[in-house]
Design a protein around this motif. Structure first.
Motif, PDB file in Angstrom:
ATOM      1  N   ASP A 181      -4.776  22.117   5.321  1.00 22.80           N
ATOM      2  CA  ASP A 181      -4.142  22.221   6.638  1.00 22.80           C
ATOM      3  C   ASP A 181      -3.460  23.580   6.741  1.00 22.80           C
ATOM      4  O   ASP A 181      -2.242  23.661   6.847  1.00 22.80           O
ATOM      5  N   ALA A 182      -4.281  24.623   6.681  1.00 27.18           N
ATOM      6  CA  ALA A 182      -3.736  25.980   6.605  1.00 27.18           C
ATOM      7  C   ALA A 182      -4.182  26.836   7.770  1.00 27.18           C
ATOM      8  O   ALA A 182      -4.197  28.059   7.665  1.00 27.18           O
ATOM      9  N   SER A 183      -4.528  26.210   8.896  1.00 30.45           N
ATOM     10  CA  SER A 183      -5.005  27.000  10.033  1.00 30.45           C
ATOM     11  C   SER A 183      -3.929  27.945  10.550  1.00 30.45           C
ATOM     12  O   SER A 183      -4.228  29.064  10.981  1.00 30.45           O
ATOM     13  N   TYR A 242     -11.127  35.778   8.356  1.00 26.23           N
ATOM     14  CA  TYR A 242     -11.455  34.413   8.780  1.00 26.23           C
ATOM     15  C   TYR A 242     -12.091  33.626   7.628  1.00 26.23           C
ATOM     16  O   TYR A 242     -11.741  32.463   7.381  1.00 26.23           O
ATOM     17  N   VAL A 243     -13.038  34.249   6.937  1.00 24.09           N
ATOM     18  CA  VAL A 243     -13.729  33.562   5.841  1.00 24.09           C
ATOM     19  C   VAL A 243     -12.768  33.279   4.692  1.00 24.09           C
ATOM     20  O   VAL A 243     -12.762  32.186   4.119  1.00 24.09           O
ATOM     21  N   ALA A 244     -11.931  34.269   4.356  1.00 24.87           N
ATOM     22  CA  ALA A 244     -10.947  34.066   3.291  1.00 24.87           C
ATOM     23  C   ALA A 244      -9.968  32.950   3.659  1.00 24.87           C
ATOM     24  O   ALA A 244      -9.603  32.123   2.815  1.00 24.87           O
ATOM     25  N   GLY A 245      -9.544  32.906   4.928  1.00 27.15           N
ATOM     26  CA  GLY A 245      -8.666  31.836   5.378  1.00 27.15           C
ATOM     27  C   GLY A 245      -9.338  30.483   5.306  1.00 27.15           C
ATOM     28  O   GLY A 245      -8.718  29.482   4.925  1.00 27.15           O
ATOM     29  N   GLY A 246     -10.635  30.447   5.628  1.00 30.06           N
ATOM     30  CA  GLY A 246     -11.385  29.200   5.503  1.00 30.06           C
ATOM     31  C   GLY A 246     -11.482  28.755   4.060  1.00 30.06           C
ATOM     32  O   GLY A 246     -11.354  27.561   3.748  1.00 30.06           O
TER      33      GLY A 246
END
Length: 267
Positions: A175-177, A163-167
Motif C-alpha cells: 500500500d505504497a501508492s 513509476y516502475v521502481a515504485g511499483g
C-alpha cells in the motif's frame, strides 16, 4: 522486450477503442485533465502578479522549466501511470490472474486501464513550453535545438523508471501508492520551479540520489544559459539520456526482484 511492447500496444489499443466509443465523455475528461493541471501554472501566474522575478528567474524562464517538466511527466503518466494500481492488485489477489498469462506482467500492469484522457496534461505542458520558447530570448545553437526534445524524452524515461521502481516497492509495502506519488507527482511539482528557491541539500538529493534534476533542471539551465546552484560542470546537462538508461536498468532489476518475491495474498 519485443513481446512486452507488442502486448502493451494490444492492451492499450483495447482501452483506447473502449474510450473512443464514448467520444464526448473522452473530450470532457481530457479537457478536465487539461484544466486541472493548468491550475499549477495559474498559481505561478498569480505569483508573478506580485513579483517580477522568482528565485532570480523571469516568468518566461520558469514557464520553460514548467513546460519541460509537465510534458515529460505527462508522457510518463500516459505510458506508465497505471502502475499505481499495482498495490490494489497485490492486496486483493487479482495480480495472480496476470501471472498465468503468457505475457510480461509489467506490460500488463502498465497498460491496464490505459487512460487516453492524460493527453490533456501533455497538451497543457506543451502549450506552456511553446509560450516559453517565444517569450524567452535564447541564444540558440544546433546543440541547444537538439537538447530540447532529448530533454523531454529523457525526462519521460526517468519518470517512467520511477513509476516502475515504485511499483516494485509495492510488492513489499502493498500500500505504497502515496510514497510513489511523492516522487512522481511531487517530483514534477518540484521541477516546475527554479532550483534557486530550494535548499542545497534538497538539490543534492534530486541530483545524486533520485536524479530528477536530469529531467529538466540541468539541460534546461544549459539552454537558458544559466548555471546550476551546485556549481556542477556544464557538460552534465547532456547526461540525461545516460541517466535515463541507468534508471531504467535499475528499475527493471528492482521489478524482477519484487516479482520473484511475490507470494500472493495467502488465505
Amino acid at each position: 522486450m519485443v513481446e512486452g511492447l507488442r502486448a502493451y500496444a494490444l492492451i492499450a489499443g483495447m482501452w483506447i477503442r473502449s474510450t473512443m466509443a464514448y467520444r464526448a465523455s473522452f473530450l470532457m475528461t481530457a479537457f478536465g485533465n487539461f484544466a486541472a493541471t493548468g491550475f499549477d501554472f495559474v498559481a505561478i501566474l498569480l505569483m508573478f502578479s506580485h513579483v517580477d522575478r522568482l528565485g532570480g528567474y523571469s516568468l518566461g524562464e520558469i514557464a520553460f522549466l514548467y513546460g519541460a517538466a509537465a510534458t515529460s511527466f505527462g508522457l510518463a503518466d500516459l505510458i506508465m501511470g497505471s502502475m499505481d494500481r499495482l498495490g490494489r492488485r497485490i492486496r486483493d489477489g487479482t495480480l495472480d490472474t496476470l501471472l498465468v498469462r503468457p505475457v510480461p506482467v509489467l506490460a500488463q500492469v502498465a497498460a491496464d486501464r490505459f487512460a487516453l484522457r492524460r493527453l490533456g496534461r501533455i497538451s497543457q505542458g506543451l502549450l506552456v513550453l511553446v509560450y516559453a520558447l517565444t517569450a524567452v530570448d535564447i541564444a540558440w545553437t544546433p546543440l541547444k535545438v537538439v537538447l530540447v526534445p532529448v530533454m523531454i524524452l529523457s525526462g519521460a524515461a526517468i519518470f517512467s523508471a520511477v513509476y516502475v521502481a515504485g511499483g516494485a516497492f509495492q510488492f513489499w509495502a502493498q500500500d505504497a501508492s502515496e510514497v510513489q506519488n511523492a516522487f512522481t507527482y511531487g517530483g514534477v511539482t518540484l521541477l516546475e520551479y527554479p532550483p534557486t528557491v530550494f535548499a542545497k541539500d534538497l538539490l543534492r538529493g534530486v541530483t545524486c540520489v533520485v536524479p530528477l534534476a536530469f529531467v529538466n533542471w540541468l539541460p534546461a539551465l544549459y539552454v537558458l544559459g544559466r548555471s546550476y546552484p551546485l556549481d556542477m560542470p556544464r557538460w552534465v546537462a547532456f547526461l540525461s539520456p545516460g541517466v535515463a538508461v541507468a534508471c531504467g536498468a535499475l528499475a527493471g532489476m528492482a521489478w524482477r526482484v519484487g516479482l520473484r518475491a511475490y507470494r500472493s495474498t495467502g488465505s
